[in-house]
Design an enzyme around this catalytic site. Structure first.
Site, PDB file in Angstrom:
ATOM      1  N   ALA A 149     -31.850  -5.165  14.458  1.00 23.23           N
ATOM      2  CA  ALA A 149     -32.516  -3.914  14.789  1.00 23.23           C
ATOM      3  C   ALA A 149     -33.213  -3.377  13.555  1.00 23.23           C
ATOM      4  O   ALA A 149     -32.986  -3.871  12.445  1.00 23.23           O
ATOM      5  CB  ALA A 149     -31.504  -2.884  15.292  1.00 23.23           C
TER       6      ALA A 149
ATOM      7  N   GLU B 253     -28.164   1.488  12.148  1.00 21.89           N
ATOM      8  CA  GLU B 253     -29.549   1.987  12.117  1.00 21.89           C
ATOM      9  C   GLU B 253     -29.562   3.508  12.005  1.00 21.89           C
ATOM     10  O   GLU B 253     -30.395   4.081  11.318  1.00 21.89           O
ATOM     11  CB  GLU B 253     -30.334   1.528  13.350  1.00 21.89           C
TER      12      GLU B 253
HETATM   13  N1  TRP Z   1     -33.513  -3.073   7.947  1.00 21.99           N
HETATM   14  C1  TRP Z   1     -33.075  -3.895   9.037  1.00 21.99           C
HETATM   15  C2  TRP Z   1     -31.577  -3.637   9.146  1.00 21.99           C
HETATM   16  O1  TRP Z   1     -30.771  -4.192   8.471  1.00 21.99           O
HETATM   17  C3  TRP Z   1     -33.321  -5.350   8.812  1.00 21.99           C
HETATM   18  C4  TRP Z   1     -34.444  -5.954   9.556  1.00 21.99           C
HETATM   19  C5  TRP Z   1     -34.773  -5.776  10.834  1.00 21.99           C
HETATM   20  C6  TRP Z   1     -35.355  -6.906   9.047  1.00 21.99           C
HETATM   21  N2  TRP Z   1     -35.839  -6.579  11.149  1.00 21.99           N
HETATM   22  C7  TRP Z   1     -36.198  -7.263  10.091  1.00 21.99           C
HETATM   23  C8  TRP Z   1     -35.532  -7.492   7.823  1.00 21.99           C
HETATM   24  C9  TRP Z   1     -37.218  -8.205   9.909  1.00 21.99           C
HETATM   25  C10 TRP Z   1     -36.532  -8.417   7.643  1.00 21.99           C
HETATM   26  C11 TRP Z   1     -37.369  -8.771   8.684  1.00 21.99           C
HETATM   27  O2  TRP Z   1     -31.170  -2.777   9.833  1.00 21.99           O
HETATM   28 ZN    ZN Z   2     -29.924  -2.281   7.552  1.00 21.83          ZN
END
Ligand code: TRP
Ligand code: ZN
Length: 887
Positions: A276, A312
């Site tokens: 997510a 999230e």
């Molecule tokens: N920030 C996201 C999480 O850990 C990570 C994430 C979601 C992500 N989609 C991605 C990282 C695509 C790299 C590429 O919650």
């Molecule tokens: Zn994260």
């Protein structure tokens, strides 16, 4: 207008980026006003930006460098005037505007092709929905921008689309206007009041079922919750909403953090690379972490949903309000947010059971990463492709670092430190160093040595010896630490390691710990800071049994020469649930290691009576914590056993583990059957800890019984009864049947598919179960399934279910002696790399571990890796494969 030239993805050859090269940005973008015109075959993206020179920067080049990939530049204006081709330069990764003033506006229009975007990064189509994924570097595939997290910008977004196909047009923040164009297309305008980095931008357009709810914050603000799912799935969001509200309440209570917009939106998407994404106000989720009802989702799925929804949500503070200066700081948001979501799940369910699951995941993925070619510190020093650094080291070891920090400064200072961190850095893009500094400032504790956890890779080895002085009644623990070499780091310094411990007397009672300081308690956290250090305990009446590294207080490998009796004692008496479980795991591991030696030396095999008896006592234990009991009934995985070996002997490991399982099943058949009957309940499942625990416990018993052909009918009975009612029970039965040589196997698989072929997430389970089969023709079946209509190589969930399960969780078949498993994986990875490099990179990892296997397998694996380099690999694949081959 003529058809556009599709710019081929000919990214210039992979380049290494270094943390030490970080420079503050020469230009800042204060505002961006985006307009998306979503047309049938392409999308126009128009941006209006306010740009200014950064006074803190000493870069006076007068060149504005914008990132951009797979964009077709349609027009560019500076302060309202079209630029001539001499005034700018476009490559396939950049747009450089020459000779810019100190403060100006830019208007850029680009054309993009979301329909053709199979990488699922940037703006793409999933079924009939448009959606975005911008972390880490996807925004540059939407428009030209300084696409790095230290650029904090105020966004407005206008979306124009056909109202029938796309009645919902969503972006970050609050809706501030809507209307129709002259061509009867509709538009909606969104404004995000918070400045944010481009990776948090999101857009969604589509038609959905919407489920609404509200949450009242502690300061009595009413928040509208909206969950958008594919039509027909509205009955599967209640658990996600429950989890969100629990998370909101928890963050208020535990961290004093409140939500900050009027609306919180979650959109569930079937094609998504990861779990997510925390986009401000508009989270985008893989359907896997939203949709659930008892008929289609297991208890495990329910728990995952809670932790991902929490994760999230917690990012809104740890990630969004305070974000990362650059991608080397990724663990600043990810490690911290994993730690927060873990604590949330521990509080909501059961601390011990959740901790066991966390540690199991950590040891199976992070420890092997740390011991292999891709080992890197929690804060890496360099990378080629940032997408390769969304790793278990950055996430899970990162989370352990926060847990240790809390143990070292104590819970009160930890909370004060977090408060100061959020207050001091709200609205900023900061570094891990800034975070540690706040903890130092509030606690007054020097964390210099602790910082090594961020810069040194590798899993420390902690070796403990003890001594009991009967005359003086003094007990001494002597603790040594060392850390193995990892790529680029040959010598390591001693770390600060918190070791939580207790001592037991032989009656199973905790002894008061007197180390000479004023606190006399039954549990202490020893702070190991030297390569070798001794700790003394006074007034210990007899030689105690130590319970060490309780609740897994540090991500290390612990060695202490326990006698078998000590382990069995702790398995029975330890009051720390994790260490109780761990004692059993250590004992079972030892038993299996001895048997593996027997296999290798062609000795006869025998399972010690003590193991069977310990298991028997466990089944009959009159405790309410069935969840914990079922964890304790589980043998260490093949993967974990393999990690302990110098050279992984897949065949012997598999043979021994199956042999032990079967022996336990035979010897305790009656008890398993009786327990199964006592706890088996037909019908729907309640999502309470007690009910889940009982289900897990009886399904553990069923898994043992299923190893004996005589019980095939019983397993089938559970399958049939549960099929349309309860997925936890269905999947448990189907998993067992899929590894049985029985005509019931095909029958169950067919019935399952017929019943659930319309539900994508359930079909994933069907693929996964078959990819994990122990039966001899596993690879043939997996190959066949890649041609089945249920499989789709463009859908990450399908790939993870079928290919991921085979590569990561079916060692005996993936590592087949003839190398066919390796060749198969190489072929799939090669195809995937052209479609979706992020997914290809995730799937190739089992091959990168070649060094852990015997010489013949090493050659076979390396051959496949070398083949992958011959056909223009993506930077994602290139980095992993070259680092592995160089290891
Ligand atoms: N920030 C996201 C999480 O850990 C990570 C994430 C979601 C992500 N989609 C991605 C990282 C695509 C790299 C590429 O919650
Ligand atoms: Zn994260």
């Amino acid at each position: 207008m003529s058809e556009p030239l599709i710019v081929e993805a000919t990214k210039s050859s992979p380049k290494t980026i270094y943390l030490k090269d970080y420079e503050i940005p020469a230009y800042l973008i204060d505002e961006i006003h985006l307009q998306f015109d979503l047309q049938e075959d392409f999308t126009y993206v128009t941006s209006h930006m306010r740009v200014r020179h950064n006074r803190q920067s000493r870069n006076l080049s007068k060149q504005l460098v914008l990132n951009g990939e797979e964009l077709i530049l349609e027009s560019i204006k500076l302060d309202g005037i079209d630029l001539t081709p001499q005034q700018y330069e476009v490559s396939d990764t950049y747009l450089i505007v020459k000779n810019v003033p100190d403060n100006f506006s830019l208007d850029i229009t680009v054309k993009i092709f979301p329909q053709k975007n199979t990488a699922l990064s940037g703006l793409y189509r999933s079924q009939n929905t448009y959606c975005t994924q911008c972390e880490a570097e996807g925004f540059r595939r939407i428009t030209y921008f300084i696409d790095q997290p230290d650029i904090l910008t105020r966004f407005t977004t206008t979306i124009i689309a056909d109202p029938k196909q796309f009645p919902y047009l969503l972006s970050n923040g609050n809706p501030i206007g809507e209307g129709f164009t002259e061509e009867r297309r509709h538009w909606v305008k969104w404004e995000d009041p918070f400045r944010k980095p481009s990776y948090l931008f999101a857009l969604v357009a589509g038609d959905f079922d919407v489920v609404s709810d509200t949450f009242i914050t502690q300061s009595e603000q009413e928040i509208a919750i909206k969950v958008y799912v594919e039509k027909g799935y509205a009955d599967q969001v209640s658990h996600a909403i429950f989890s969100l509200k629990e998370a909101m309440r928890w963050d208020e209570k535990v961290y004093g953090r409140e939500y900050d917009l009027d609306i919180y939106m979650i959109v569930a998407i079937g094609d998504f690379n990861m779990g997510a994404m925390e986009n401000k106000g508009l989270n985008i989720f893989n359907t896997k972490y939203v949709l659930a009802k008892p008929e289609t989702a297991t208890d495990e799925d329910y728990m995952h949903i809670t932790s991902v929804v929490g994760h999230e949500y917690f990012h809104n503070w740890s990630g969004n309000r305070v974000t990362c200066r650059d991608w080397f700081q990724l663990s600043l948001k990810e490690g911290l947010t994993i730690f927060r979501d873990q604590s949330f799940s521990e509080d909501l369910f059961s601390p011990g059971v959740i901790r066991i699951q966390e540690v199991r995941a950590l040891r199976e993925t992070q420890f092997s990463e740390d011991a292999g070619p891709l080992a890197h510190p929690v804060r890496p020093d360099s990378y080629i492709e940032i997408n390769n650094f969304y790793t278990s080291t950055v996430y899970n070891k990162g989370a352990e670092v926060h847990r240790m920090l809390k143990a070292i400064v104590g819970p009160v200072y930890f909370r004060k430190g977090m408060d100061l961190y959020f207050a001091r850095h709200d609205g900023q893009a900061v570094t891990i160093e800034d975070y540690i500094k706040t903890m130092e400032d509030v606690s007054g504790i020097d964390l210099n040595q602790f910082r090594l956890w961020y810069s040194q890779a590798g899993t420390p080895l902690v070796t403990i010896a003890d001594d009991y002085d009967t005359a003086q009644q003094v007990y001494t623990l002597t603790i040594n630490q060392s850390c193995p070499a990892t790529p680029g780091q040959s010598d390591k310094e001693p770390m600060l390691i918190p070791i939580r411990m207790s001592l037991f007397d032989h009656a199973g009672k905790e002894i008061l710990l007197d180390t000479g300081d004023d606190q006399i308690e039954v549990e202490k956290v020893l702070k190991l800071s030297k390569a070798s250090q001794s700790f003394q305990f006074k007034n210990v009446p007899s030689r105690p049994i130590p319970s060490l590294l309780r609740n897994f207080s540090a991500p290390v490998v612990l060695n202490y020469p326990y006698a078998d009796e000590d382990l069995l004692f702790l398995f029975k008496f330890d009051t720390d649930p994790f260490n109780r479980y761990e004692a059993g795991q250590k004992y079972m591991l030892r038993v299996m290691q001895n048997l593996i030696r027997d296999v290798q030396q062609q000795n006869a095999l025998e399972v010690p009576r003590a193991l069977i008896e310990a298991m028997q006592q466990l089944i009959q234990e009159n405790k309410k914590d069935y969840f914990l009991l079922s964890e304790m009934l589980t043998l260490p995985s093949e993967k974990y056993i393999g990690e302990q070996m110098q050279t992984v002997d897949v065949v012997a490991i598999h043979q021994v583990r199956e042999y032990v399982l079967k022996t336990i099943a035979e010897q305790l058949q009656d008890q398993f059957l009786a327990t199964y009957k006592m706890f088996h309940k037909e019908g729907q499942s309640d999502f309470t800890l007690e009910e889940m625990g009982k289900r897990q416990f009886k399904n553990r018993c069923l898994a043992y019984l299923a190893l004996l052909p005589a019980h095939a009918e019983l397993v089938m009975q559970q399958f049939t009864d549960a099929l349309e009612v309860n997925m936890t029970d269905t999947q448990a039965a189907l998993t067992a049947l899929t590894s049985m040589q029985s005509p019931l196997r095909e029958q169950a698989l067919d019935q399952f598919y017929d019943t659930w072929k319309h539900d994508a997430l359930v079909v994933d389970k069907w693929l996964g179960v078959q990819a994990g089969t122990k039966l001899p023709n596993a690879l043939q079946q997996v190959k066949k399934l890649t041609r089945h209509p249920a499989f789709d190589i463009k859908n990450p969930n399908k790939v993870y279910a079928l290919i991921g399960t085979f590569g990561y969780r079916n060692a005996i078949h993936f590592h087949a002696e003839n190398g066919e498993g390796y060749a198969f994986l190489r072929d799939i990875v090669h195809q995937l790399d052209k479609i979706n490099p992020q997914v290809a990179a995730r799937m190739v990892k089992p091959l990168t571990m070649w060094k852990r296997y015997d010489k013949d397998r090493q050659v076979l694996m390396r051959n496949q890796l070398e083949l992958l380099l011959t056909d223009k690999p993506s930077s994602d694949l290139y980095e992993l494969v070259t680092k592995s081959l160089e290891f």
